[in-house]
Design a protein around this motif. Structure first.
Motif, PDB file in Angstrom:
ATOM      1  N   HIS A   1     -47.360 -22.959  74.745  1.00 22.87           N
ATOM      2  CA  HIS A   1     -46.952 -21.635  74.219  1.00 22.87           C
ATOM      3  C   HIS A   1     -45.619 -21.242  74.840  1.00 22.87           C
ATOM      4  O   HIS A   1     -45.230 -21.752  75.893  1.00 22.87           O
ATOM      5  CB  HIS A   1     -48.030 -20.571  74.486  1.00 22.87           C
ATOM      6  CG  HIS A   1     -48.390 -20.382  75.934  1.00 22.87           C
ATOM      7  ND1 HIS A   1     -49.132 -19.329  76.388  1.00 22.87           N
ATOM      8  CD2 HIS A   1     -48.100 -21.104  77.046  1.00 22.87           C
ATOM      9  CE1 HIS A   1     -49.296 -19.407  77.687  1.00 22.87           C
ATOM     10  NE2 HIS A   1     -48.675 -20.481  78.115  1.00 22.87           N
TER      11      HIS A   1
ATOM     12  N   SER B   1     -44.931 -18.524  76.182  1.00 23.51           N
ATOM     13  CA  SER B   1     -45.109 -17.728  77.408  1.00 23.51           C
ATOM     14  C   SER B   1     -44.798 -18.566  78.651  1.00 23.51           C
ATOM     15  O   SER B   1     -44.509 -18.007  79.715  1.00 23.51           O
ATOM     16  CB  SER B   1     -46.538 -17.196  77.503  1.00 23.51           C
ATOM     17  OG  SER B   1     -46.922 -16.558  76.313  1.00 23.51           O
TER      18      SER B   1
ATOM     19  N   ARG C   1     -50.058 -28.463  70.723  1.00 21.74           N
ATOM     20  CA  ARG C   1     -51.477 -28.393  71.105  1.00 21.74           C
ATOM     21  C   ARG C   1     -52.255 -29.452  70.364  1.00 21.74           C
ATOM     22  O   ARG C   1     -52.073 -29.632  69.157  1.00 21.74           O
ATOM     23  CB  ARG C   1     -52.068 -27.023  70.766  1.00 21.74           C
ATOM     24  CG  ARG C   1     -51.436 -25.940  71.575  1.00 21.74           C
ATOM     25  CD  ARG C   1     -52.144 -24.629  71.385  1.00 21.74           C
ATOM     26  NE  ARG C   1     -51.273 -23.563  71.836  1.00 21.74           N
ATOM     27  CZ  ARG C   1     -51.495 -22.280  71.651  1.00 21.74           C
ATOM     28  NH1 ARG C   1     -52.602 -21.900  71.027  1.00 21.74           N
ATOM     29  NH2 ARG C   1     -50.655 -21.382  72.102  1.00 21.74           N
TER      30      ARG C   1
ATOM     31  N   GLN D   1     -43.371 -20.873  68.054  1.00 21.42           N
ATOM     32  CA  GLN D   1     -43.694 -19.505  68.461  1.00 21.42           C
ATOM     33  C   GLN D   1     -42.423 -18.767  68.843  1.00 21.42           C
ATOM     34  O   GLN D   1     -41.422 -19.385  69.211  1.00 21.42           O
ATOM     35  CB  GLN D   1     -44.608 -19.504  69.692  1.00 21.42           C
ATOM     36  CG  GLN D   1     -46.032 -19.904  69.427  1.00 21.42           C
ATOM     37  CD  GLN D   1     -46.911 -19.674  70.643  1.00 21.42           C
ATOM     38  OE1 GLN D   1     -46.449 -19.693  71.786  1.00 21.42           O
ATOM     39  NE2 GLN D   1     -48.196 -19.460  70.407  1.00 21.42           N
TER      40      GLN D   1
ATOM     41  N   GLU E   1     -41.479 -15.698  71.538  1.00 19.15           N
ATOM     42  CA  GLU E   1     -41.918 -14.800  72.597  1.00 19.15           C
ATOM     43  C   GLU E   1     -40.891 -13.679  72.680  1.00 19.15           C
ATOM     44  O   GLU E   1     -39.680 -13.939  72.567  1.00 19.15           O
ATOM     45  CB  GLU E   1     -41.917 -15.587  73.923  1.00 19.15           C
ATOM     46  CG  GLU E   1     -42.600 -14.919  75.086  1.00 19.15           C
ATOM     47  CD  GLU E   1     -44.095 -15.222  75.102  1.00 19.15           C
ATOM     48  OE1 GLU E   1     -44.585 -15.990  74.253  1.00 19.15           O
ATOM     49  OE2 GLU E   1     -44.765 -14.668  75.984  1.00 19.15           O
TER      50      GLU E   1
HETATM   51  N1  DAH Z   1     -49.062 -17.072  74.509  1.00 14.77           N
HETATM   52  C1  DAH Z   1     -50.131 -16.507  73.702  1.00 14.77           C
HETATM   53  C2  DAH Z   1     -50.725 -17.604  72.809  1.00 14.77           C
HETATM   54  O1  DAH Z   1     -50.084 -18.572  72.559  1.00 14.77           O
HETATM   55  C3  DAH Z   1     -49.633 -15.369  72.866  1.00 14.77           C
HETATM   56  C4  DAH Z   1     -49.251 -14.180  73.678  1.00 14.77           C
HETATM   57  C5  DAH Z   1     -50.204 -13.235  73.978  1.00 14.77           C
HETATM   58  C6  DAH Z   1     -47.949 -14.027  74.163  1.00 14.77           C
HETATM   59  C7  DAH Z   1     -49.884 -12.127  74.739  1.00 14.77           C
HETATM   60  C8  DAH Z   1     -47.610 -12.904  74.923  1.00 14.77           C
HETATM   61  C9  DAH Z   1     -48.596 -11.966  75.202  1.00 14.77           C
HETATM   62  O2  DAH Z   1     -46.390 -12.700  75.415  1.00 14.77           O
HETATM   63  O3  DAH Z   1     -48.230 -10.871  75.927  1.00 14.77           O
HETATM   64  O4  DAH Z   1     -51.811 -17.457  72.357  1.00 14.77           O
END
Ligand code: DAH
Length: 448
Positions: free
Chosen positions: A130, A132, A154, A168, A170
């Motif tokens: 992800h 993040s 994944r 994705q 962010e």
């Molecule tokens: N990284 C999470 C995922 O891939 C998604 C996500 C959720 C990103 C909450 C964020 C967050 O920045 O605050 O499922």
């Protein structure tokens, strides 16, 4: 909470990393090379190594950076909605488990860490699951408001809306936790609210903070409320911009958005957002107030703020009416020539070619109880490696354990279908034979 973490992931194209627990070890040892070259660097292989040639071939493609590609256009549209933010999109997909998990306070036994769920180059290096994963380093660079778009990886089952690589974005903004800075956020909130009130949008909201979705102990709860509201307002106006034109059946129908309490290891409070589209609620993104430990690790302990992560394919499939996630990877001119940079248009299917189903049934080799069994994701990666994007989906159609011998039997049904042409039965038979021979070599199965 309305849904468990895993229920939520099931529904989500952005596919949260909560998964059933799996042992972090492999049950077979293919004759793998002792080092592997990925994006020009050599990595020693070990028992974690599970990245496949198909996946390696995707690492340099960067669909989100192609201006006319639907994913490139979507990135650009979201970036232009946040003009004052830094726009990052060139970070390497190769990260450490520390970046992907520990820096975000994932527990040591989190199932997303397992080799059945994530791609590892070796035990110390993996592909980000992800965006993040880049939060700490981005905040540490001094960025205070930023969007970061990237390919993420994944291991998963194969179907029309899941692909082992997806994209994705962010987004995050952090603020100084002082009265004057919070006052500015409140002013921003007033402006955003006024704009939304004048717009054709119906928002089903929930309280920002509850006992099950609490403010963090180190936060002044009033600050946390202001930040959560700022997050919600920014995302509601983004969704209005993206979906406002297409969400309802008619122009007069308002866009419907609903907020749901959620859980992520790296935010509190946390939320998910759904958009009502063609009669169904679709999960679009996850978000929340950034955990203070993330900001401490990034050396910005005096700040607080919000972050969100959204899946670009999910949104692009809706906006462009793209029916199958494999199409994003098509190099067919009939696909690519339909799109112009910066413009959302409805995809016109050039044809739906016939499907061809093939089953394979086999006995798994006898293994001691303590060893992990072949995982569905192992089968899917193998099929993808042999047949590439000709695999439309893979289903387990039978699974049983022989009562006398205790041997496990499995039957998978592969649906082959090309996006671009008709496949002949001979061609599919040849591919299926190859799948079977790889299955025997790699997993020692006995075909039934
Ligand atoms: N990284 C999470 C995922 O891939 C998604 C996500 C959720 C990103 C909450 C964020 C967050 O920045 O605050 O499922």
């Amino acid at each position: 909470m309305r849904l468990s973490g895993r229920d939520m992931c099931r529904k989500l194209a952005l596919r949260c990393i909560c998964r059933p627990a799996r042992p972090a070890r492999r049950y077979y040892t293919p004759a793998a090379p002792s080092t592997l070259k990925v994006l020009g660097t050599d990595y020693p292989a070990d028992s974690y190594t599970n990245i496949t040639p198909t996946i390696i071939s995707k690492l340099s493609l960067q669909l989100h950076r192609q201006p006319a590609h639907p994913l490139g256009t979507l990135r650009m549209l979201i970036e232009s909605h946040f003009p004052s933010f830094s726009h990052l999109s060139c970070l390497s997909p190769i990260v450490t488990p520390y970046q992907n998990f520990d820096s975000l306070s994932f527990p040591a036994d989190h199932p997303g860490r397992s080799v059945t769920d994530s791609y590892y180059l070796n035990k110390d290096v993996m592909l980000r699951t992800h965006t993040s994963a880049h939060e700490v380093e981005t905040f540490a660079k001094g960025e205070t408001k930023w969007l970061l778009t990237a390919d993420v990886y994944r291991r998963d089952e194969i179907d029309g809306s899941h692909y082992p690589v997806f994209h994705q974005m962010e987004g995050a903004e952090i603020f100084e936790a002082t009265p004057s800075s919070m006052k500015k956020v409140e002013e921003d909130n007033e402006q955003l609210s006024a704009h939304l009130e004048r717009s054709n949008i119906v928002i089903e909201d929930i309280p920002h903070i509850t006992s099950t979705n609490p403010a963090q102990p180190s936060h002044d709860p009033r600050h946390s409320e202001i930040i959560a509201l700022n997050l919600k307002l920014h995302l509601n106006s983004l969704l209005l911009e993206l979906f406002g034109g297409v969400a309802g059946a008619s122009k007069e129908e308002p866009l419907r958005v609903r907020w749901i309490e959620a859980y992520f290891p790296f935010t509190s409070p946390s939320y998910e957002v759904e958009v009502f589209f063609r009669g169904k609620w679709l999960e679009i993104l996850g978000c929340g107030v950034v955990l203070q430990s993330t900001l401490d690790r990034a050396n910005v302990p005096s700040k607080l703020g919000w972050a969100f992560g959204l899946g670009l394919e999910r949104i692009a499939m809706i906006l462009y009416s793209i029916p199958d996630i494999r199409l994003f990877w098509s190099r067919d001119e009939r696909f690519l020539s339909q799109f112009t940079p910066g413009k959302i248009s409805t995809f016109k299917p050039y044809s739906k070619f016939p499907a061809c189903f093939k089953d394979v049934s086999f006995w798994l080799p006898d293994r001691p109880e303590t060893q992990a069994k072949m995982h569905d994701n192992d089968f899917c990666d193998l099929a993808r490696d042999v047949a590439g994007d000709l695999v439309e989906d893979v289903k387990v159609i039978d699974k049983f354990t022989h009562p006398k011998t205790n041997r496990d039997s499995l039957c998978y049904r592969i649906n082959y279908r090309s996006m671009d042409r008709s496949l002949s039965n001979e061609e599919v038979n040849a591919i299926q034979d190859l799948v079977i021979s790889h299955l025997k070599d790699r997993f020692g199965v006995e075909i039934r």
